[in-house]
Design an enzyme around this catalytic site. Sequence first.
Site, mmCIF file in Angstrom:
data_model
loop_
_atom_site.group_PDB
_atom_site.id
_atom_site.type_symbol
_atom_site.label_atom_id
_atom_site.label_comp_id
_atom_site.label_asym_id
_atom_site.label_seq_id
_atom_site.Cartn_x
_atom_site.Cartn_y
_atom_site.Cartn_z
ATOM 1 N N LYS A 121 0.893 -1.127 0.067
ATOM 2 C CA LYS A 121 0.068 -0.065 0.016
ATOM 3 C C LYS A 121 0.984 1.275 0.040
ATOM 4 O O LYS A 121 1.975 1.393 0.625
ATOM 5 C CB LYS A 121 -0.882 0.151 1.285
HETATM 6 N N1 GLU Z 1 -7.005 0.001 -3.538
HETATM 7 C C1 GLU Z 1 -7.938 -1.367 -3.699
HETATM 8 C C2 GLU Z 1 -7.841 -2.116 -2.526
HETATM 9 O O1 GLU Z 1 -7.982 -1.648 -1.448
HETATM 10 C C3 GLU Z 1 -7.445 -2.007 -5.079
HETATM 11 C C4 GLU Z 1 -5.670 -2.497 -5.030
HETATM 12 C C5 GLU Z 1 -5.444 -2.904 -6.233
HETATM 13 O O2 GLU Z 1 -6.177 -3.179 -7.097
HETATM 14 O O3 GLU Z 1 -4.318 -3.324 -6.155
HETATM 15 O O4 GLU Z 1 -8.097 -3.360 -2.587
#
Ligand code: GLU
Length: 419
Positions: A104
């Site tokens: 993240k």
């Molecule tokens: N931000 C989204 C999540 O929390 C998508 C992450 C992604 O597609 O890599 O799952």
Amino acid sequence: MVRSFYESVLAQIDQEAKKIGLDPGITSVIKEPERQLIVSIPVVTDSDDIRVFTGYRVQHSSARGPCKGGIRYHPLVTLDEIKALATLMTLKCAVAHIPFGGAKGGITCNPAQLSQREIQRLTKRYAAAILPIIGSKTDIPAPDVNTSADTMGWIMDAVSMYKGQTVLDIVTGKSLELGGSLGRFEATGRGVMLTTLAALEKLHRHPKDTSIVIQGFGNVGSIAAKLLAEKGCKIIGITDISGGIYNPDGLDIPRIYNHVYSTKPPCLLQDYDDKKVSSVTNEELLELETDILIPAALENQITLGNVDHIKAQLIVEGANGPVTDKADGVLNEKKIIVIPGILANSGGVIVSYFEWVQGIQSFFWDLKEVNANLKKLILKSFQEVWDMGQKEATSLRSAAYMLSLKKVAASLEQRGIFP
Ligand code: GLU
């Protein structure tokens, strides 16, 4: 003592790891992110001043494949929050059986106070700052809170300029013109819809007799509202950062969606004009009389402070970590079913995986194929989590954690600790 979001996630890992008898050494590996990067991001503002922002990228685990996870822009972003979210991504990818680990990123900023050009400069400088650790086969960012296909396009461009070639598979959640996947924009909301309907079926309930309230009208909440309304559910309350609107007879979701998203940036729900609706605050919304509650905004929304006032019988986590671990315990005691975010909101990363695969192959699928594959994967995971919950007489969160921890642990054990 009130636990932070990250402490809450770690406490849940400890609890579930013990239940499945995980080697304590392996548990401690899983609890620690592999890599954490803090970067400073100087930006020349439109008025020619220099402002310095702080950004983060945390790679939690690459045990099962390249690290994967979104990037959020929010004033409350901290390293601890990003660590918690990266950890949840590892578990989410494992629940979904996609060959990714978790990551993240985020920048502590208030995008509402920045112009589009400033956000573009901020994004490109951030991309350059995290470039040493991201890569198509190592760590692939995507959109999250307050970021979008535009943001991903800028990151893709910055990386491509450094590499001297257009690199499609460095980010997912891109626009179609830049190698995005059909269906990616709706994917998280679609996954929330699919898991909600799957749960209703298990409870022998019909969508047409179901009322739903949704906290958050961004990418996840708004699409989930639209798709669930199309299935016949009655959406009776929605909110965004400005508060929200309520009508026990049901809201006209297509009309509200068109109103909010007819401008860029989208307009706020407080400006929605309709005599049939009354206004409601975010706090009030969570406590409304409803069958289903979908928190689709930020973490730590259902806490020991309000859990006793929750009236929904089913909670579907559109957001990551909206229920604290202590509140989760109370919900379990009250037999309120919670579909955890690592399952309910996995549609986004599932279609991110499809986008990544399509980019690598330079061969793009039609929408029918994307949606059919998303449905197949997410319903398979739902069934596995549900069955595990029944078998172990435990909550869906506990079942999802057990399943995913087993998978991550198996990868770590089979690879062996390096060197
Ligand atoms: N931000 C989204 C999540 O929390 C998508 C992450 C992604 O597609 O890599 O799952």
